[in-house]
Design a protein around this motif. Structure first.
Motif, PDB file in Angstrom:
ATOM      1  N   ILE A  45       0.766  -1.203   0.004  1.00  0.00           N
ATOM      2  CA  ILE A  45       0.170  -0.014   0.060  1.00  0.00           C
ATOM      3  C   ILE A  45       1.002   1.257   0.066  1.00  0.00           C
ATOM      4  N   GLU A  46       2.013   1.316   0.887  1.00  0.00           N
ATOM      5  CA  GLU A  46       2.760   2.494   0.869  1.00  0.00           C
ATOM      6  C   GLU A  46       3.725   2.445  -0.559  1.00  0.00           C
ATOM      7  N   GLU A  47       3.983   1.110  -0.987  1.00  0.00           N
ATOM      8  CA  GLU A  47       4.606   1.289  -2.302  1.00  0.00           C
ATOM      9  C   GLU A  47       3.888   1.983  -3.264  1.00  0.00           C
ATOM     10  N   PHE A  48       2.467   1.709  -3.491  1.00  0.00           N
ATOM     11  CA  PHE A  48       1.566   2.234  -4.187  1.00  0.00           C
ATOM     12  C   PHE A  48       1.756   3.695  -4.288  1.00  0.00           C
ATOM     13  N   LYS A  49       1.618   4.016  -2.889  1.00  0.00           N
ATOM     14  CA  LYS A  49       1.780   5.611  -2.738  1.00  0.00           C
ATOM     15  C   LYS A  49       3.046   6.232  -3.248  1.00  0.00           C
ATOM     16  N   ALA A  50       4.157   5.596  -3.243  1.00  0.00           N
ATOM     17  CA  ALA A  50       5.232   6.034  -3.482  1.00  0.00           C
ATOM     18  C   ALA A  50       5.513   6.255  -5.017  1.00  0.00           C
ATOM     19  N   TYR A  51       4.558   5.517  -5.855  1.00  0.00           N
ATOM     20  CA  TYR A  51       4.577   5.586  -7.273  1.00  0.00           C
ATOM     21  C   TYR A  51       3.586   6.539  -7.987  1.00  0.00           C
ATOM     22  N   THR A  52       2.523   6.996  -6.829  1.00  0.00           N
ATOM     23  CA  THR A  52       1.457   7.789  -7.440  1.00  0.00           C
ATOM     24  C   THR A  52       1.380   9.132  -6.883  1.00  0.00           C
ATOM     25  N   GLY A  53       2.217   9.387  -5.472  1.00  0.00           N
ATOM     26  CA  GLY A  53       2.083  10.583  -4.817  1.00  0.00           C
ATOM     27  C   GLY A  53       3.191  11.602  -5.183  1.00  0.00           C
ATOM     28  N   LYS A  54       3.229  12.552  -4.417  1.00  0.00           N
ATOM     29  CA  LYS A  54       4.422  13.438  -4.687  1.00  0.00           C
ATOM     30  C   LYS A  54       5.589  13.182  -3.998  1.00  0.00           C
ATOM     31  N   PRO A  55       6.580  12.931  -4.706  1.00  0.00           N
ATOM     32  CA  PRO A  55       8.033  12.757  -4.058  1.00  0.00           C
ATOM     33  C   PRO A  55       8.532  13.936  -3.737  1.00  0.00           C
ATOM     34  N   GLU A  82      -9.762  11.832 -14.929  1.00  0.00           N
ATOM     35  CA  GLU A  82      -9.986  10.816 -14.367  1.00  0.00           C
ATOM     36  C   GLU A  82      -8.871  10.369 -13.353  1.00  0.00           C
ATOM     37  N   PHE A  83      -7.393  10.910 -13.851  1.00  0.00           N
ATOM     38  CA  PHE A  83      -6.335  10.449 -12.876  1.00  0.00           C
ATOM     39  C   PHE A  83      -5.380  11.843 -12.769  1.00  0.00           C
ATOM     40  N   PRO A  84      -5.993  13.067 -12.191  1.00  0.00           N
ATOM     41  CA  PRO A  84      -5.157  14.280 -12.020  1.00  0.00           C
ATOM     42  C   PRO A  84      -3.891  13.799 -11.345  1.00  0.00           C
ATOM     43  N   GLU A  85      -3.707  12.931 -10.448  1.00  0.00           N
ATOM     44  CA  GLU A  85      -2.598  12.537  -9.827  1.00  0.00           C
ATOM     45  C   GLU A  85      -1.569  11.769 -10.874  1.00  0.00           C
ATOM     46  N   LEU A  86      -1.747  11.329 -11.774  1.00  0.00           N
ATOM     47  CA  LEU A  86      -1.133  10.410 -12.768  1.00  0.00           C
ATOM     48  C   LEU A  86      -0.724  11.327 -13.869  1.00  0.00           C
ATOM     49  N   VAL A  87      -1.296  12.178 -14.524  1.00  0.00           N
ATOM     50  CA  VAL A  87      -1.015  13.055 -15.573  1.00  0.00           C
ATOM     51  C   VAL A  87      -1.766  14.161 -15.681  1.00  0.00           C
ATOM     52  N   THR A  88      -0.805  15.313 -16.432  1.00  0.00           N
ATOM     53  CA  THR A  88      -1.296  16.615 -16.437  1.00  0.00           C
ATOM     54  C   THR A  88      -2.277  16.736 -17.891  1.00  0.00           C
ATOM     55  N   LYS A  89      -2.961  17.722 -17.864  1.00  0.00           N
ATOM     56  CA  LYS A  89      -3.719  18.102 -19.035  1.00  0.00           C
ATOM     57  C   LYS A  89      -2.880  18.057 -20.490  1.00  0.00           C
ATOM     58  N   GLY A 147      13.631   8.718  -4.826  1.00  0.00           N
ATOM     59  CA  GLY A 147      12.074   8.016  -4.523  1.00  0.00           C
ATOM     60  C   GLY A 147      12.502   6.448  -4.601  1.00  0.00           C
ATOM     61  N   ARG A 148      11.417   5.813  -4.971  1.00  0.00           N
ATOM     62  CA  ARG A 148      11.497   4.369  -4.903  1.00  0.00           C
ATOM     63  C   ARG A 148      12.106   3.816  -6.427  1.00  0.00           C
ATOM     64  N   PHE A 149      13.165   4.519  -6.853  1.00  0.00           N
ATOM     65  CA  PHE A 149      13.532   4.400  -8.320  1.00  0.00           C
ATOM     66  C   PHE A 149      15.212   4.529  -8.230  1.00  0.00           C
ATOM     67  N   THR A 150      15.906   3.645  -9.024  1.00  0.00           N
ATOM     68  CA  THR A 150      17.004   3.957  -9.296  1.00  0.00           C
ATOM     69  C   THR A 150      17.595   4.675 -10.475  1.00  0.00           C
ATOM     70  N   GLY A 177      -0.311  16.089 -20.866  1.00  0.00           N
ATOM     71  CA  GLY A 177       0.466  14.697 -21.184  1.00  0.00           C
ATOM     72  C   GLY A 177       1.536  14.436 -20.305  1.00  0.00           C
ATOM     73  N   ARG A 178       1.855  15.001 -19.511  1.00  0.00           N
ATOM     74  CA  ARG A 178       2.965  15.015 -18.665  1.00  0.00           C
ATOM     75  C   ARG A 178       2.694  13.865 -17.646  1.00  0.00           C
ATOM     76  N   GLY A 179       3.022  12.532 -17.779  1.00  0.00           N
ATOM     77  CA  GLY A 179       2.699  11.549 -16.981  1.00  0.00           C
ATOM     78  C   GLY A 179       3.593  11.463 -15.711  1.00  0.00           C
ATOM     79  N   TRP A 180       3.116  10.668 -14.763  1.00  0.00           N
ATOM     80  CA  TRP A 180       3.762  10.740 -13.455  1.00  0.00           C
ATOM     81  C   TRP A 180       5.123  10.441 -13.609  1.00  0.00           C
ATOM     82  N   PHE A 181       5.757   9.279 -14.170  1.00  0.00           N
ATOM     83  CA  PHE A 181       7.149   8.874 -14.580  1.00  0.00           C
ATOM     84  C   PHE A 181       7.870  10.016 -15.290  1.00  0.00           C
ATOM     85  N   TYR A 182       7.137  10.525 -16.509  1.00  0.00           N
ATOM     86  CA  TYR A 182       7.941  11.281 -17.151  1.00  0.00           C
ATOM     87  C   TYR A 182       8.063  12.619 -16.414  1.00  0.00           C
TER      88      TYR A 182
END
Length: 280
Positions: A5-15, A101-108, A29-32, A110-115
């Motif tokens: 659950i915390e891992e999911f938050k790390a991939y979708t929240g604000k680092p 639908e997913f304001p936490e994942l992508v901007t209007k 964050g939770r990446f190398t 098109g800048r996605g969370w990972f990008y």
């Protein structure tokens, strides 16, 4: 790694992009850097994300398209998509239309969370050079040049239909594979547990001084908590463990230091994955 659950938050929240010095890479964050350069380890990341949105309420099989859109949003890149419905997956990489639908994942745009995360890491290292090692600066220079193009190609690859007749559709990771794994693994769970006093003492007494207790204990606990019913061996996502511990020395050196009286690992690492068995 145990608390999904915390891992999911790390991939979708604000680092948080901070660092106390050159040896502190918590801004990743939770990446190398390796995950950002080669995308190794993203299978677990995407599966955790898919599980979170599949099991957000109701029957998960009714949420399959919702989860697929979430993956597209997370992976999205800015830039104009080509026109034409026939190119819907072959070239489309901007999913800004999912912002509502997913304001936490992508901007209007098109800048996605990972990008956004990768580019914020680039910006942080370039701005705070005094807090970054030479290796980090070298990785950022490579990301600045190569990331967008390579990530765009990867996002297109993720969308290849599972029954694609072409060779390109074989032996690759696709959103369909991710969703299939997410359905099989079920909802996100907190599998955290602690060893008894006697078990802790046994672990501590067996470890070499160079190996921190929390690293060995986490690996052992994860191996026990995630052991499948039909096998004695647990799959270990080594790249993701590196990200969790904040050091690539885990997969390169530290895991090999866990005594065989506590842990046996099959020396068949491939694609950032290994297998292990806890003996405690």
């Amino acid at each position: 790694m145990l608390n999904e659950i915390e891992e999911f938050k790390a991939y979708t929240g604000k680092p948080k992009y901070t660092s106390d010095g050159k040896s502190d890479i918590s801004y990743l964050g939770r990446f190398t850097f390796e995950m950002m350069k080669s995308f190794e380890g993203l299978q677990r990341v995407l599966t955790i994300i898919a599980r979170g949105y599949l099991h957000s309420g109701g029957n998960p099989y009714d949420n399959v398209e919702h989860a697929r859109r979430a993956l597209c949003a997370w992976c999205s890149l800015p830039g104009k998509n080509p026109e034409g419905e026939e190119n819907s997956w072959r070239f489309k990489t901007n999913f800004g239309e999912y912002n509502g639908e997913f304001p936490e994942l992508v901007t209007k745009d098109g800048r996605g969370w990972f990008y956004r995360h990768v580019h914020k890491v680039i910006g942080f290292v370039e701005t705070h050079g005094d807090k970054a090692s030479k290796a980090s600066k070298d990785s950022v220079a490579l990301l600045r040049t190569d990331f967008d193009g390579k990530w765009r190609s990867k996002v297109i690859q993720y969308q290849i239909p599972i029954f694609s007749p072409g060779t390109k559709g074989r032996w690759i990771l696709r959103f369909d594979d991710i969703i299939g794994d997410a359905l099989e693994q079920g909802e996100l769970r907190d599998k955290t547990f602690f060893f008894s006093a006697d078990q802790e003492e046994r672990i501590r007494s067996a470890l070499p001084k160079e190996l921190p207790y929390h690293i060995a204990a986490t690996v052992l606990a994860y191996t026990i908590a995630n052991k499948p019913e039909d096998s004695d061996w647990t799959v270990l996502a080594m790249t993701n463990f590196d990200a969790y511990f904040g050091t690539t020395s885990f997969s390169r050196r530290l895991i090999r230091m866990i005594p065989e009286s506590l842990f046996i690992r099959k020396k068949d690492d491939t694609c950032g994955v290994s297998r292990g068995k806890a003996l405690i």
